[in-house]
Design a protein around this motif. Structure first.
Motif, mmCIF file in Angstrom:
data_model
loop_
_atom_site.group_PDB
_atom_site.id
_atom_site.type_symbol
_atom_site.label_atom_id
_atom_site.label_comp_id
_atom_site.label_asym_id
_atom_site.label_seq_id
_atom_site.Cartn_x
_atom_site.Cartn_y
_atom_site.Cartn_z
ATOM 1 N N ASN A 96 9.152 7.220 -0.410
ATOM 2 C CA ASN A 96 7.494 6.372 0.831
ATOM 3 C C ASN A 96 8.418 5.203 1.447
ATOM 4 O O ASN A 96 7.013 5.357 2.481
ATOM 5 N N LYS A 104 0.520 -0.691 -0.138
ATOM 6 C CA LYS A 104 0.002 0.250 0.054
ATOM 7 C C LYS A 104 0.552 1.035 0.349
ATOM 8 O O LYS A 104 0.574 2.265 -0.933
ATOM 9 N N THR A 114 4.074 -1.093 -8.977
ATOM 10 C CA THR A 114 3.312 -2.390 -9.007
ATOM 11 C C THR A 114 3.189 -2.894 -7.822
ATOM 12 O O THR A 114 1.916 -3.520 -7.143
ATOM 13 N N MET A 154 3.060 1.826 -3.424
ATOM 14 C CA MET A 154 2.131 1.930 -4.908
ATOM 15 C C MET A 154 1.739 3.576 -4.103
ATOM 16 O O MET A 154 1.113 4.117 -4.760
ATOM 17 N N TYR A 155 1.985 4.178 -3.002
ATOM 18 C CA TYR A 155 1.447 5.997 -2.354
ATOM 19 C C TYR A 155 1.472 6.831 -4.128
ATOM 20 O O TYR A 155 2.846 7.092 -3.946
ATOM 21 N N GLY A 156 0.973 7.451 -4.026
ATOM 22 C CA GLY A 156 1.138 8.493 -4.318
ATOM 23 C C GLY A 156 1.385 8.301 -6.505
ATOM 24 O O GLY A 156 2.099 9.512 -7.109
ATOM 25 N N ASP A 157 2.025 6.989 -6.858
ATOM 26 C CA ASP A 157 1.703 6.644 -7.938
ATOM 27 C C ASP A 157 1.135 5.318 -7.911
ATOM 28 O O ASP A 157 1.037 4.250 -8.051
ATOM 29 N N THR A 158 0.684 6.419 -9.816
ATOM 30 C CA THR A 158 -0.611 5.377 -10.242
ATOM 31 C C THR A 158 -0.228 4.226 -10.938
ATOM 32 O O THR A 158 -0.477 2.950 -10.916
ATOM 33 N N ALA A 159 1.370 4.305 -11.616
ATOM 34 C CA ALA A 159 1.486 3.116 -12.434
ATOM 35 C C ALA A 159 2.784 1.955 -10.946
ATOM 36 O O ALA A 159 3.561 1.278 -11.922
#
Length: 169
Positions: free
Chosen positions: A29, A11, A21, A14-19
């Motif tokens: 992060n 979680k 994985t 992936m925070y703040g990065d839509t791409a």
């Protein structure tokens, strides 16, 4: 099945990065995770410590850390954060801090719901010379509320010293 720790790792990864994985995590992060989960407490573990450990565990030349490297980082930090506990206890305590957590304020910026006009016309928020522009009820005083009203009553338009000729300074 993923552990609660790995879920939290993903979680935050992936925070703040839509791409993203969720398989690896940036230093930013990692730092956010340490801050929000209470790993970084500002005393035993500072943001500098977190950055140093991040750079120590990541693969040379890599920008991110994997989950395995993240676990290594947790091992490195737990001794500092939980001094006096056995390495195993410290690590468990460290995992307890992070398990099941997710990045705070996932929507990050919340717009203020009060309309802009309400906010700007709330006279209690004015300070300094600006608050002089309103009376007790919050009603504006108009021109009178602004300082330095000129009474341009001289022969010259901008002359401010009307009736002061005879007075000694």
């Amino acid at each position: 099945r993923m552990s609660a720790l790995e879920t939290a790792f993903r979680k935050f990864a992936m925070y703040g990065d839509t791409a993203a994985t969720g398989n690896d995590m940036t230093g930013k992060n990692f730092s956010k995770m340490c801050k929000e989960c209470g790993v970084m407490d500002g005393k035993a573990v500072t943001s500098t410590d977190v950055d140093i450990v991040f750079n120590k565990v990541k693969t040379k030349g890599a920008r991110n850390i994997t989950f395995a490297e993240f676990q290594q980082a947790m091992k490195e930090l737990c001794g500092k954060r939980f001094k006096g506990k056995s390495p195993e206890e410290a690590l468990q305590a460290m995992y307890a801090l992070t398990e099941g957590k997710e990045p705070g304020n996932v929507g990050v910026t919340k717009a203020t719901t009060a309309g802009g006009v309400d906010r700007l016309t709330d006279t209690r928020k004015y300070t300094g010379s600006h608050k002089e522009r309103f009376d007790e009820s919050g009603k504006g005083k108009g021109m009178a509320g602004r300082e330095n009203l000129n009474n341009n009553t001289g022969y010259v338009g901008a002359y401010k010293g009307a009736n002061t000729y005879d007075k000694k300074p």
